[in-house]
Design a protein around this motif. Structure first.
Motif, PDB file in Angstrom:
ATOM      1  N   THR A  45      -9.289  -1.392  -1.372  1.00  0.00           N
ATOM      2  CA  THR A  45     -10.564  -1.226  -0.679  1.00  0.00           C
ATOM      3  C   THR A  45     -11.123   0.163  -1.011  1.00  0.00           C
ATOM      4  N   HIS A  46     -11.403   0.984  -0.033  1.00  0.00           N
ATOM      5  CA  HIS A  46     -11.749   2.387  -0.283  1.00  0.00           C
ATOM      6  C   HIS A  46     -11.247   3.209   0.895  1.00  0.00           C
TER       7      HIS A  46
ATOM      8  N   ARG B 257       1.853   6.250  -1.846  1.00  0.00           N
ATOM      9  CA  ARG B 257       1.710   7.639  -1.379  1.00  0.00           C
ATOM     10  C   ARG B 257       2.826   8.066  -0.428  1.00  0.00           C
TER      11      ARG B 257
ATOM     12  N   SER C 114      -1.505  -1.938  -4.461  1.00  0.00           N
ATOM     13  CA  SER C 114      -2.557  -0.976  -4.760  1.00  0.00           C
ATOM     14  C   SER C 114      -2.145  -0.093  -5.945  1.00  0.00           C
TER      15      SER C 114
ATOM     16  N   ARG D 276     -12.165  -3.505   6.472  1.00  0.00           N
ATOM     17  CA  ARG D 276     -10.782  -3.082   6.762  1.00  0.00           C
ATOM     18  C   ARG D 276     -10.760  -2.235   8.018  1.00  0.00           C
TER      19      ARG D 276
ATOM     20  N   PHE E  23       0.815  -1.223   0.000  1.00  0.00           N
ATOM     21  CA  PHE E  23       0.000   0.000   0.000  1.00  0.00           C
ATOM     22  C   PHE E  23       0.845   1.269   0.000  1.00  0.00           C
TER      23      PHE E  23
HETATM   24  O1  LIG Z   1      -6.837  -0.062  -1.007  1.00  0.00           O
HETATM   25  C1  LIG Z   1      -6.555   0.331   0.123  1.00  0.00           C
HETATM   26  O2  LIG Z   1      -7.188   0.004   1.128  1.00  0.00           O
HETATM   27  C2  LIG Z   1      -5.375   1.248   0.293  1.00  0.00           C
HETATM   28  C3  LIG Z   1      -4.617   1.663  -0.745  1.00  0.00           C
HETATM   29  C4  LIG Z   1      -3.553   2.501  -0.556  1.00  0.00           C
HETATM   30  C5  LIG Z   1      -3.231   2.899   0.687  1.00  0.00           C
HETATM   31  N1  LIG Z   1      -3.974   2.504   1.726  1.00  0.00           N
HETATM   32  C6  LIG Z   1      -5.041   1.678   1.540  1.00  0.00           C
END
Ligand SMILES: O=C(O)c1cccnc1
Ligand SMILES: Nc1ncnc2c1ncn2[C@@H]1O[C@H](COP(=O)(O)OP(=O)(O)OP(=O)(O)O)[C@@H](O)[C@H]1O
Ligand SMILES: O=P(O)(O)OC[C@H]1O[C@H](OP(=O)(O)OP(=O)(O)O)[C@H](O)[C@@H]1O
Length: 491
Positions: A201-202, A162, A186, A261, A159
């Motif tokens: 997820t979101h 970022r 991701s 989540r 993840f």
């Molecule tokens: O899809 C996720 O839950 C996600 C993606 C990037 C960073 N944090 C969570």
């Protein structure tokens, strides 16, 4: 970008001193003398018992395409280089020979990962990018492997984009994480570029945008088959989980309710409570995804607390190699052509015995005990040696030489493979799936004592007797030379 040059080549992705040394060699007329460099690191990262080598594919691409573009030359002209030297640079391509470990190979301190031989200018100019690639990709692949060892058969999702050190780091870090054992990412661009499974997820923002969880989950469910609802925006157990269950019940077969989540709070407690609630509601197969500054230590801790987490989302601490941000691999000259055309070994001496380089062209073997298929250690020889033909091999510690053992009934598996011969690529690049499988295959050769995340046993990396003798001989030669030099200075 505020700059009038096209960023159309990677040849200048090097340190200025490489170009300056190249100019010296060229003006002196020694630029085509052969030189051999080796890459190795001195200390395993994260206190791990092994590292996972990654980066070869990008090195291959870099060397295949190595040439200075028009805009590179224009820029170097602006920096101040003379026309005759620029003319020479224009014609440079990579014509050297490379032997390297394969991506996914397990590698240890003080052993040659990659060896590059060619005209001194060429092999010098590519030092910086080669180290840049290996240092980062190997570091992240190793961190990922540590985390995956702890995650075990559960799912590890990457993840980190970022939080990564800019875009290149996110992309190549994601690839390295996949090599190290992560199951998905991701980062959609990494999926497109490398075929890594993408998953996600979101965010909290969607819950905030729809004002409440029920609305947000409902809208998401109306537009997506596979649903993982983020349940911690307001109150995980009082609002998030009950709303996820409510929407999952209402939607029934319209959606594939994969799970929920958790991204804050006490992940052990919340996951156990959420598990009970999901089970009681009849969603025994729903999974619990957890994220929030996870790393191998938190994951071990959460597992020890009996956390009911099925899938682990790991970002910052993986992609930035948070607890050790650099690997420290170096590129050392081991042999160079002299004025008579003979190759002579070179050595770098240090007050610290661990830092004295091992001279000469070498080979690395993994000594595998045939009776149990476990590795006895790695064995570094001079180029011409054939340990596979020996019946009984003496393996001894390269600094504490009294620590030794004899091995019989073994396979000596060579770790470096030929990648380029005189500039021509002769290696078939494996797929990413093959590289991942290769890591797992390699891990089975290692005793668990080398794989535990804290205080692992030190894996033996030994020198053959000939290699060790050669090193001692060179050390003596250098000492004599230095004494003579000092004497002549004082005359
Ligand atoms: O899809 C996720 O839950 C996600 C993606 C990037 C960073 N944090 C969570
Ligand atoms: N039961 C637990 N045992 C050990 N570590 C945990 C446990 N639960 C959560 N953690 C970790 O503790 C840290 C908690 O982070 P932090 O103090 O930022 O709290 P938070 O719940 O994320 O709060 P915020 O809502 O501000 O994000 C995270 O790294 C998380 O992975
Ligand atoms: O914690 P990491 O290991 O770095 O994993 C990535 C983090 O990125 C997201 O948080 P962020 O606050 O950026 O966005 P969000 O609002 O979607 O939670 C996500 O929820 C994770 O907590």
């Amino acid at each position: 970008m505020n700059n009038h040059y096209n960023d159309d080549s990677l040849a200048l992705h090097t340190d200025l001193y490489q170009i300056n040394m190249s100019e010296t060699y060229w003006r002196e007329g020694v630029h085509n003398r052969r030189a051999v460099f080796e890459v190795n690191f001195r200390k395993l990262p994260f206190g791990n018992g092994y590292a996972v080598f990654a980066g070869l594919e990008r090195i291959i691409d870099f060397l295949k395409n190595f040439s200075f573009s028009e805009s590179d030359i224009e820029y170097l002209r602006e920096v101040g280089y003379q026309e005759d030297f620029l003319e020479y640079l224009k014609g440079i391509r990579f014509t050297g020979t490379v032997r390297s470990m394969r991506e996914g190979e397990l590698v240890f301190a003080n052993e040659p990962i990659l060896r590059i031989e060619g005209p001194i200018v060429e092999v010098q100019l590519v030092e910086t990018p080669i180290l840049n690639i290996i240092n980062y990709q190997t570091l992240i692949a190793t961190k990922a492997s540590r985390i995956k060892q702890v995650v075990g058969d559960q799912i590890a999702m990457e993840f980190g984009t970022r939080r990564a050190q800019e875009m290149d780091a996110a992309i190549w870090g994601t690839r390295a994480a996949y090599i190290g054992g992560f199951d998905a990412t991701s980062n959609v661009r990494a999926g497109k570029m490398f075929g890594i499974p993408v998953s996600g997820t979101h965010a909290h923002s969607m819950v905030q945008a729809y004002r409440n969880e029920y609305n947000a989950f409902k809208k998401y469910a109306a537009t997506h088959k596979d649903c993982v609802f983020l349940v911690d925006t307001y109150d995980t157990l009082k609002s998030g989980v009950p709303n996820a269950i409510k929407v999952a019940k209402e939607e029934g077969d319209n959606i594939n309710f994969i799970g929920i989540r958790l991204d804050s709070g006490d992940l052990a407690y919340l996951s156990k409570e959420a598990r009970k609630m999901l089970d009681e509601a009849g969603f025994k197969n729903a999974k619990i995804v957890a994220s929030n500054d996870l790393d191998e230590y938190t994951i071990i801790n959460l597992k020890a607390q009996g956390a009911k987490i099925d899938t682990w989302g790991v970002g910052t601490k993986l992609i930035t190699a948070y607890d050790q941000p650099a690997l420290g691999a170096v590129y050392k000259l081991v042999s160079v052509e002299d004025s008579e055309g003979n190759m002579t070994d070179t050595i770098k001496i240090s007050g610290n015995p661990e830092k004295v380089s091992t001279p000469g062209l070498k080979r690395v073997y993994r000594i595998i005990n045939r009776t149990n298929q476990k590795s006895e250690g790695d064995y570094i020889t001079l180029e011409h040696e054939e340990p596979q033909k020996e019946k009984r091999l003496k393996m001894f510690h390269p600094v504490h030489t009294f620590v030794s053992k004899f091995v019989t009934n073994f396979e000596a598996r060579e770790l470096q493979h030929t990648i380029f011969v005189n500039g021509e690529l002769v290696y078939e690049v494996p797929t990413l799936q093959e590289i991942r499988a290769f890591v797992n295959e390699n891990l089975t050769l290692l005793w668990d004592e080398y794989k535990r995340p804290t205080m692992p046993e030190e894996y033996p990396v030994d020198l053959s007797q000939e290699c060790w003798n050669n090193k001692m001989k060179r050390i003596e030669e250098v000492k004599t030379n230095i004494e003579e030099m000092i004497a002549s200075v004082n005359e």
